[in-house]
Design an enzyme around this catalytic site. Structure first.
Site, PDB file in Angstrom:
ATOM      1  N   ASP A  44       9.189   3.189 -31.176  1.00  0.00           N
ATOM      2  CA  ASP A  44       9.776   3.034 -29.834  1.00  0.00           C
ATOM      3  C   ASP A  44      11.176   3.641 -29.765  1.00  0.00           C
ATOM      4  OD1 ASP A  44       7.623   1.805 -28.701  1.00  0.00           O
ATOM      5  OD2 ASP A  44       8.522  -0.188 -28.532  1.00  0.00           O
ATOM      6  N   HIS A  54      17.138  -3.010 -22.721  1.00  0.00           N
ATOM      7  CA  HIS A  54      16.548  -3.758 -23.844  1.00  0.00           C
ATOM      8  C   HIS A  54      17.449  -3.846 -25.081  1.00  0.00           C
ATOM      9  CE1 HIS A  54      12.778  -3.987 -21.733  1.00  0.00           C
ATOM     10  NE2 HIS A  54      12.604  -2.676 -21.729  1.00  0.00           N
ATOM     11  N   ASP A  96      13.011  -2.657 -12.868  1.00  0.00           N
ATOM     12  CA  ASP A  96      12.171  -1.992 -13.861  1.00  0.00           C
ATOM     13  C   ASP A  96      10.936  -2.887 -14.071  1.00  0.00           C
ATOM     14  OD1 ASP A  96      13.036  -0.033 -16.558  1.00  0.00           O
ATOM     15  OD2 ASP A  96      11.381  -1.445 -16.816  1.00  0.00           O
ATOM     16  N   HIS A 135       9.598  -3.669 -16.732  1.00  0.00           N
ATOM     17  CA  HIS A 135       9.797  -4.472 -17.947  1.00  0.00           C
ATOM     18  C   HIS A 135      10.900  -5.505 -17.731  1.00  0.00           C
ATOM     19  CE1 HIS A 135       8.003  -0.629 -19.341  1.00  0.00           C
ATOM     20  NE2 HIS A 135       7.300  -1.438 -20.119  1.00  0.00           N
ATOM     21  N   ASP A 158       9.631   2.788 -13.479  1.00  0.00           N
ATOM     22  CA  ASP A 158       8.286   2.549 -14.021  1.00  0.00           C
ATOM     23  C   ASP A 158       7.552   1.466 -13.234  1.00  0.00           C
ATOM     24  OD1 ASP A 158      10.003   0.595 -14.929  1.00  0.00           O
ATOM     25  OD2 ASP A 158       9.633   0.940 -17.061  1.00  0.00           O
ATOM     26  N   TYR A 195       8.326   6.977 -16.343  1.00  0.00           N
ATOM     27  CA  TYR A 195       7.666   7.855 -17.317  1.00  0.00           C
ATOM     28  C   TYR A 195       6.767   8.919 -16.705  1.00  0.00           C
ATOM     29  CZ  TYR A 195       9.938   4.283 -19.832  1.00  0.00           C
ATOM     30  OH  TYR A 195      10.922   3.444 -20.271  1.00  0.00           O
TER      31      TYR A 195
HETATM   32  F1  V1D Z   1       3.385   4.942 -25.677  1.00  0.00           F
HETATM   33  C1  V1D Z   1       4.301   5.196 -26.592  1.00  0.00           C
HETATM   34  C2  V1D Z   1       4.269   6.394 -27.272  1.00  0.00           C
HETATM   35  C3  V1D Z   1       5.217   6.651 -28.228  1.00  0.00           C
HETATM   36  C4  V1D Z   1       6.191   5.718 -28.490  1.00  0.00           C
HETATM   37  C5  V1D Z   1       6.218   4.517 -27.792  1.00  0.00           C
HETATM   38  C6  V1D Z   1       5.284   4.253 -26.820  1.00  0.00           C
HETATM   39  C7  V1D Z   1       5.326   2.997 -26.076  1.00  0.00           C
HETATM   40  C8  V1D Z   1       4.702   2.650 -24.918  1.00  0.00           C
HETATM   41  N1  V1D Z   1       5.065   1.371 -24.620  1.00  0.00           N
HETATM   42  N2  V1D Z   1       6.056   1.943 -26.451  1.00  0.00           N
HETATM   43  C9  V1D Z   1       5.891   0.994 -25.562  1.00  0.00           C
HETATM   44  C10 V1D Z   1       6.575  -0.320 -25.608  1.00  0.00           C
HETATM   45  N3  V1D Z   1       6.514  -0.808 -26.950  1.00  0.00           N
HETATM   46  C11 V1D Z   1       5.572  -1.654 -27.389  1.00  0.00           C
HETATM   47  C12 V1D Z   1       5.652  -1.910 -28.850  1.00  0.00           C
HETATM   48  C13 V1D Z   1       4.374  -2.152 -29.535  1.00  0.00           C
HETATM   49  N4  V1D Z   1       4.950  -3.338 -30.121  1.00  0.00           N
HETATM   50  C14 V1D Z   1       4.842  -3.817 -31.348  1.00  0.00           C
HETATM   51  C15 V1D Z   1       6.156  -3.157 -29.331  1.00  0.00           C
HETATM   52  O1  V1D Z   1       4.734  -2.131 -26.642  1.00  0.00           O
HETATM   53  C16 V1D Z   1       8.034  -0.224 -25.207  1.00  0.00           C
HETATM   54  C17 V1D Z   1       8.224  -0.025 -23.750  1.00  0.00           C
HETATM   55  C18 V1D Z   1       9.694   0.196 -23.447  1.00  0.00           C
HETATM   56  C19 V1D Z   1       9.992   0.195 -21.974  1.00  0.00           C
HETATM   57  C20 V1D Z   1      11.413   0.600 -21.738  1.00  0.00           C
HETATM   58  C21 V1D Z   1      11.918   0.445 -20.316  1.00  0.00           C
HETATM   59  O2  V1D Z   1      11.061   1.091 -19.403  1.00  0.00           O
HETATM   60  O3  V1D Z   1      11.961  -0.894 -19.929  1.00  0.00           O
HETATM   61  C22 V1D Z   1      13.290   1.049 -20.215  1.00  0.00           C
HETATM   62  N5  V1D Z   1      14.183   0.634 -19.397  1.00  0.00           N
HETATM   63  O4  V1D Z   1      15.317   1.349 -19.553  1.00  0.00           O
HETATM   64  C23 V1D Z   1      15.106   2.263 -20.470  1.00  0.00           C
HETATM   65  C24 V1D Z   1      13.834   2.086 -20.919  1.00  0.00           C
HETATM   66 CA    CA Z   2      12.603  -5.811 -14.575  1.00  0.00          CA
END
Ligand code: V1D
Ligand code: CA
Length: 492
Positions: A128, A170, A205, A207, A294, A333
Site C-alpha cells: 500500500d 490515513h 473520501d 475511506h 473515491d 483512483y
Molecule cells: F489495489 C491495490 C494495488 C496495489 C497496491 C494497493 C492496492 C490497494 C487497493 N486497496 N490497497 C488498498 C487498501 N489496502 C488494503 C490492504 C489489504 N490489507 C491487508 C490492507 O485493503 C488501501 C486503500 C487506501 C485508500 C486511501 C485513501 O483513498 O483513503 C486516500 N485518501 O487520501 C489519500 C489516499
Molecule cells: Ca471519509
C-alpha cells in the site's frame, strides 16, 4: 451550468441562513457575509504530479497535473490567488510525526531499501505504501502546501484555501498507511489550532478518516466527521458509528458508516442533515474539508454511486456557512474523474459556472469519449442504504450531538489567548485528571470493547461483530514517547 433540477433544490438548498446565524464576535472566528465573494487561495506545486508510486499502484499523482491543467484551461486561475507552496521542513513534520519514523522516510530509497528492510513492518511500508523515488520530497510538497494554506487562513489572507495534493488522512504518528506517509491534515489542523479555538474536520473520501480521528480523539478543540463505507472489513476497518471520542474528546468524533451504492439524493440529504447540526452545535472557527474523490461512482477502488455534481454540493454546502475553509484532496483512483471533480469544486469555491464541454487541452484523450465535465457516473451499483437505515443513522448522530451540547467541556465562549496553545501543560493535566476519573469507562480498560452511548449497540450499528483495537485510538503524540522500540533511532 443549468444542471440543477427541482428535486435537488428541494433536498439541498444553500445555507446562507445558517451563515447569518453563525455570526460571532469570538476572536479567531470570522464569518463571511452570506452573499459576498470569497477570496480563494490555491496552492499547487508544478512538480507534484511527477511522482510515481509504481506501475500497478492505484494512487497516481498525475491526477494533480490533470486537475491543475483543467483549472487553468477553464481560466479559473483568474479568480484564484495562486501560490507555489514551499516544502514542509522536518521540524514542521515532526510537530506530529515521530522523529525516528521521519528519519526513516528521509533516508530510505528504492536503491538502499534492502538496508532498511527490518523497519518495513514497523513503519508499515510495502504494497500500500511503497518506497518510491522522491517519496519524502513528495510528502514535503503536499504537507508544505497544507501548512501554508492553514497559515494563510490564520493571517486572514484568504477565506478559502485549496490544496488538491493534500488530504492524506490515513498516516499515523509513526506509521504509513493507505497510500499516506505524512498526515498533512493533522499538521494543518495543528497549525489552525494556534489561532482558531475550534476546528471542524469533514471527510467525504469513501475511506474512514482514521489518522485524523485518532490524532484528535481526546480533545474537544477538534471535531472530526467522516462519511465512509463501513462493513468492518473495508479499508481501514475503522469508522464504526460508536467511535465517538474519549476523555475530553468524548462525542467529538462523528462517524457516518455507509453501505455500497449510496446515491446522490441519499448522500446529499444525510450530509446536509448531519453537517448542519454539527456546525450549529460545535460552532467551528475554521473548517478543514477532505474531498477524497473515491466516493464518486465508477471509482477504481470505490463502491458509491455519487455524481460529480453531488460531491460538489457537499463542498458548496460547507462553503455556504462562510467559515474559514481549508479544502484538501485525498483518494480518487479513476483519475479522469478526479480531475473533473476537483476542477468543478474549484469552480464552486470561486462562484463560477463552467461549461459542461471541456476546453481544448493537451490531456483531452483522458476525457474521451464524452469530453464533458459531468460524465454519467451513477447507477452502476444498487443502493444498499435504505431510507430506514439512513433515517436511524441520522437520528443517532443527532442524539450524539445532544450529548455534546450538554457536555461541560464545550464552552463556546472565547478561549483566552494564553491558553490557546494546543495541549499545553494545563490542558494535559486537566485531561489526565479526567481520564483518571473516567478510567472505568476508557476503551483501553475494556479489553478492546468500545464504550457505548445509551443503548446504541443493540441494532443496525452493531452488525459487524468485529473486535476493534482500542489501543490504536485516542493517541497522544506530544511529550509522550510511544513504546521504547518506537523511540529508538534508525540504524542501518
Ligand atoms: F489495489 C491495490 C494495488 C496495489 C497496491 C494497493 C492496492 C490497494 C487497493 N486497496 N490497497 C488498498 C487498501 N489496502 C488494503 C490492504 C489489504 N490489507 C491487508 C490492507 O485493503 C488501501 C486503500 C487506501 C485508500 C486511501 C485513501 O483513498 O483513503 C486516500 N485518501 O487520501 C489519500 C489516499
Ligand atoms: Ca471519509
Amino acid at each position: 451550468m443549468g444542471r440543477r433540477n427541482q428535486s435537488d433544490e428541494a433536498t439541498f438548498t444553500d445555507n446562507s441562513k445558517s451563515a447569518r446565524k453563525a455570526k460571532s464576535s469570538e476572536p479567531g472566528t470570522y464569518r463571511l457575509a452570506p452573499h459576498s465573494k470569497s477570496r480563494v487561495a490555491y496552492f499547487h506545486d508544478e512538480g507534484v504530479g511527477n511522482y510515481h508510486y509504481g506501475e500497478r499502484h492505484p494512487m497516481k499523482p498525475h491526477r494533480l497535473t490533470l486537475t491543475n491543467h483543467l483549472v487553468l484551461k477553464y481560466g479559473l486561475h483568474k479568480k484564484l490567488e495562486v501560490f507555489q507552496p514551499r516544502r514542509a521542513t522536518d521540524q514542521e513534520i515532526t510537530d506530529f510525526h515521530a522523529h525516528d519514523y521521519i528519519d526513516f522516510l528521509k533516508r530510505v530509497t528504492p536503491d538502499n531499501a534492502e538496508n532498511f528492510a527490518k523497519y518495513f513492518q514497523r513503519f508499515n511500508v510495502g504494497d500500500d505504501c511503497p518506497i518510491f523515488d522522491g517519496m519524502y520530497d513528495f510528502c514535503q510538497i503536499y504537507a508544505g502546501a497544507t501548512i501554508e494554506a492553514a497559515r494563510k487562513l490564520i493571517a486572514g489572507g484568504a477565506d478559502i484555501c485549496i490544496n488538491w495534493s493534500g488530504g492524506l488522512h490515513h498516516a499515523k504518528r509513526c506509521e504509513a498507511s493507505g497510500f499516506c506517509y505524512v498526515n498533512d491534515i493533522v499538521l494543518g489542523i495543528l497549525e489552525l489550532l494556534r489561532h482558531f479555538p475550534r476546528v471542524l474536520y469533514v471527510d467525504i473520501d469513501i475511506h474512514h478518516g482514521d489518522g485524523v480521528q485518532e490524532a484528535f480523539y481526546t480533545t474537544d478543540r477538534v471535531m472530526t466527521v467522516s462519511f465512509h463505507k463501513y462493513n468492518g472489513d473495508f479499508f481501514p476497518g475503522t469508522g464504526h458509528f460508536d467511535e465517538i471520542g474519549s476523555s475530553l474528546g468524548k462525542y467529538y468524533s462523528v462517524n457516518v458508516p455507509l453501505r455500497d451504492g449510496i446515491d446522490d439524493n441519499s448522500y446529499i440529504w444525510l450530509f446536509r442533515q448531519v453537517m448542519e447540526a454539527v456546525i450549529n452545535t460545535f460552532k467551528p472557527s475554521a473548517i478543514v474539508l477532505q474531498c477524497g474523490a473515491d466516493s464518486l461512482g465508477c471509482d477504481r477502488l470505490g463502491c458509491f454511486n455519487l455524481s460529480i455534481e453531488a460531491h460538489g454540493k457537499c463542498v458548496q454546502f460547507i462553503k455556504s456557512f462562510g467559515i474559514p475553509l481549508l479544502v484538501l484532496g485525498g483518494g480518487g483512483y479513476t483519475i479522469r474523474n478526479v480531475a473533473r471533480c476537483w476542477t468543478y469544486e474549484t469552480s464552486i469555491l470561486v462562484d463560477t459556472e463552467l461549461d459542461n464541454n471541456l476546453p481544448d487541452n493537451e490531456y483531452r484523450e483522458f476525457f474521451k469519449p464524452d469530453y464533458q465535465l459531468h460524465p454519467h457516473l451513477s447507477g452502476r451499483l444498487e443502493n444498499q442504504n435504505d431510507r430506514a437505515y439512513l433515517t436511524r443513522l441520522k437520528q443517532r448522530i443527532l442524539e450524539q450531538l445532544r450529548y455534546l451540547d450538554g457536555a461541560p467541556s464545550i464552552q463556546m465562549q472565547e478561549i483566552p489567548p494564553d491558553i490557546q496553545g494546543f495541549l499545553e501543560d494545563g490542558e494535559d493535566e486537566q485531561r489526565e485528571a479526567k481520564e483518571d476519573s473516567e478510567a472505568h469507562k476508557d476503551i483501553r480498560d475494556l479489553g478492546g470493547q468500545v464504550e457505548v452511548v445509551g443503548e446504541w449497540y443493540e441494532d443496525d450499528f452493531d452488525n459487524d461483530g468485529d473486535a476493534r483495537d482500542g489501543e490504536s485510538r485516542g493517541v497522544l503524540w506530544r511529550g509522550e514517547p510511544s513504546t521504547p522500540a518506537e523511540s529508538t533511532d534508525i540504524d542501518v
